[in-house]
Design a protein around this motif. Sequence first.
Motif, PDB file in Angstrom:
ATOM      1  N   SER A  56       0.847  -1.184   0.000  1.00  0.00           N
ATOM      2  CA  SER A  56       0.000   0.000   0.000  1.00  0.00           C
ATOM      3  C   SER A  56       0.890   1.244   0.000  1.00  0.00           C
ATOM      4  O   SER A  56       2.071   1.194   0.336  1.00  0.00           O
ATOM      5  N   GLN A  57       0.306   2.354  -0.416  1.00  0.00           N
ATOM      6  CA  GLN A  57       1.037   3.622  -0.433  1.00  0.00           C
ATOM      7  C   GLN A  57       1.362   4.056   0.983  1.00  0.00           C
ATOM      8  O   GLN A  57       0.588   3.803   1.920  1.00  0.00           O
ATOM      9  N   GLU A  58       2.502   4.717   1.159  1.00  0.00           N
ATOM     10  CA  GLU A  58       2.836   5.239   2.477  1.00  0.00           C
ATOM     11  C   GLU A  58       1.891   6.372   2.865  1.00  0.00           C
ATOM     12  O   GLU A  58       1.392   7.084   1.980  1.00  0.00           O
TER      13      GLU A  58
ATOM     14  N   ALA B 195      -9.503  -5.577   3.432  1.00  0.00           N
ATOM     15  CA  ALA B 195      -8.436  -5.910   4.372  1.00  0.00           C
ATOM     16  C   ALA B 195      -7.134  -6.261   3.672  1.00  0.00           C
ATOM     17  O   ALA B 195      -6.047  -5.989   4.198  1.00  0.00           O
ATOM     18  N   ASP B 196      -7.229  -6.850   2.472  1.00  0.00           N
ATOM     19  CA  ASP B 196      -5.994  -7.183   1.761  1.00  0.00           C
ATOM     20  C   ASP B 196      -5.379  -5.971   1.070  1.00  0.00           C
ATOM     21  O   ASP B 196      -4.221  -6.000   0.667  1.00  0.00           O
ATOM     22  N   GLU B 197      -6.125  -4.888   0.937  1.00  0.00           N
ATOM     23  CA  GLU B 197      -5.599  -3.647   0.368  1.00  0.00           C
ATOM     24  C   GLU B 197      -4.941  -2.788   1.440  1.00  0.00           C
ATOM     25  O   GLU B 197      -3.864  -2.219   1.233  1.00  0.00           O
TER      26      GLU B 197
ATOM     27  N   GLU C 155      -0.019  -0.732   6.062  1.00  0.00           N
ATOM     28  CA  GLU C 155       0.217  -2.176   6.026  1.00  0.00           C
ATOM     29  C   GLU C 155      -0.914  -2.878   5.295  1.00  0.00           C
ATOM     30  O   GLU C 155      -2.076  -2.468   5.380  1.00  0.00           O
ATOM     31  N   ASN C 156      -0.577  -3.937   4.549  1.00  0.00           N
ATOM     32  CA  ASN C 156      -1.588  -4.826   3.970  1.00  0.00           C
ATOM     33  C   ASN C 156      -1.010  -6.236   3.895  1.00  0.00           C
ATOM     34  O   ASN C 156       0.024  -6.519   4.527  1.00  0.00           O
TER      35      ASN C 156
ATOM     36  N   SER D  18       4.430  -0.641   4.001  1.00  0.00           N
ATOM     37  CA  SER D  18       4.710   0.329   2.949  1.00  0.00           C
ATOM     38  C   SER D  18       6.081   0.954   3.160  1.00  0.00           C
ATOM     39  O   SER D  18       6.775   0.694   4.160  1.00  0.00           O
ATOM     40  N   LEU D  19       6.476   1.817   2.228  1.00  0.00           N
ATOM     41  CA  LEU D  19       7.607   2.693   2.466  1.00  0.00           C
ATOM     42  C   LEU D  19       7.294   3.610   3.646  1.00  0.00           C
ATOM     43  O   LEU D  19       6.129   3.761   4.030  1.00  0.00           O
ATOM     44  N   ARG D  20       8.319   4.204   4.216  1.00  0.00           N
ATOM     45  CA  ARG D  20       8.044   5.107   5.340  1.00  0.00           C
ATOM     46  C   ARG D  20       7.544   6.455   4.828  1.00  0.00           C
ATOM     47  O   ARG D  20       7.889   6.900   3.719  1.00  0.00           O
TER      48      ARG D  20
END
Length: 487
Positions: A140-142, A179-181, A227-228, A233-235
């Motif tokens: 996912s995107q940060e 939830a998985d996204e 989180e997914n 994700s990136l920070r």
Amino acid sequence: MMISSDSAANVSDSDAASRTPGAQAQALVVDAAPPAPTNLSAVQTGTATFIVTWSSVTAYDLDFYRLYIDSTPPYDFAGSSVVAIDSPTTSVALTGLSTGVYHFRAAAVDMGAPSYAGLPLESVPSAEVVVELLPVVRASQEPYGVAISTGAGGVSLRWMPVTRFADGTAFVVPSAPAADELSGYRVYRATSPILGGWSEVAGLSTATLSWTDPAGDSLHYYHLRSENVSGLSLRSVIRSLGTMSAYIVAPDDVSVMEVLSKDVAPIEGVPADPAGAYLVRASSRPEDLGGRVLKSVEFKAWKGGQELAPDFEIAGMGWLRLRYELSGSSVSPSAFAAAAVAPTPENMSVYWHNGRGWVQLYGKLAADQTLIVQTKYFGRYQLRSVERTGGFAFNQAGVSNKLVTPNGDGKNDSVVFTYDNPRDSQVIVRLLDIRGKVVVSDLTAGPVSNSKVWDGIAGGRAVPGGIYIYQIESEGRVYSGTIVIVK
């Protein structure tokens, strides 16, 4: 004898009465099946989701569509699943699917009894479509729009909701991620923005967009990750209560762009307007390394977390620190490529790509093995080995553009003079007209460290078009050249 036919070339049986001379013919009317749907397609829209679409069918008594789905070899539709979709709907979302190969066909069905006499008729099937449902393993995107503040309860953070994957693809329902996204957010704390040392201090739900650290103080730095099912994700951008700055740290965990507190508003945004905040990110560019290029990083911004903003810049001057490693007294090139020279810290320079070419920004050597420049620009930066004199220096490449068109279109509205000034000596940049008359006795500071800028204004008024002479004076040296104001 008499028969009837329709536009689909269906022909009735002959009417027995028509075989008797002089008898009235009674033609039997045939109800034709509707035509088959066309343009059938299936697109994966989630980890277990397809959207299937087709073009509408024209038939006066069209009733509904049937979608046939076969996911079992030999894919002959003998045991296929069937979904009925009322007309005029021409799409259906299929959810809860397992990964694998799916074959689709569609058919149109017309009305039968009681609306019309007889049985409903089904078209021949459409052309078959075959697609594979692949496992979607994307981070996912940060989080972005991260703001920091303090109050009686401690240090507070807030951020914008994550509605996309890291590659920019939107969630199936961005406002209600599966939830998985997106499964939650994690908050991390440290006493430095670089070189690790981060500890997780909170795990939060997807609905949580703010958090307060009762143990936080001005010595702490914070960042978030979403989180997914694929992991973290990136920070996010790093925030500090002590400086109120925003830190955009490169993957080497030491090179960093610091945006000062007075200029963080676009990065923070406002809570009610996620589309107005900017996601900022630093990445390495190993493909640039080799020869004299020792390090290459890129800083990018996306408005609303989705629209790339190539012209994004900081309102004021930020601090860029590019880290180098030493091997003895020489700079160690990145492990990705070998350098053509054995550079020393004193013979390195920062370069920035302005969209047309590379501009040498020089930079100051710091004790923590970084080269530092002040800049307001995002984009690509490189650390290169060069020959530096140790004193003031300027060359023609330090002129950003020789033609200046001050018409307010954002292109070549001003000219920037960039030079090397490691001793922090006084630098005067003056402009003269073609007759040698001083037009501007000294320019103001430019958009990067060791630079000055002119926008074609002198004494509060725009100067006429023509050729102008610049003189750059420092440490007893004078460098001259010309630029042209185009009206």
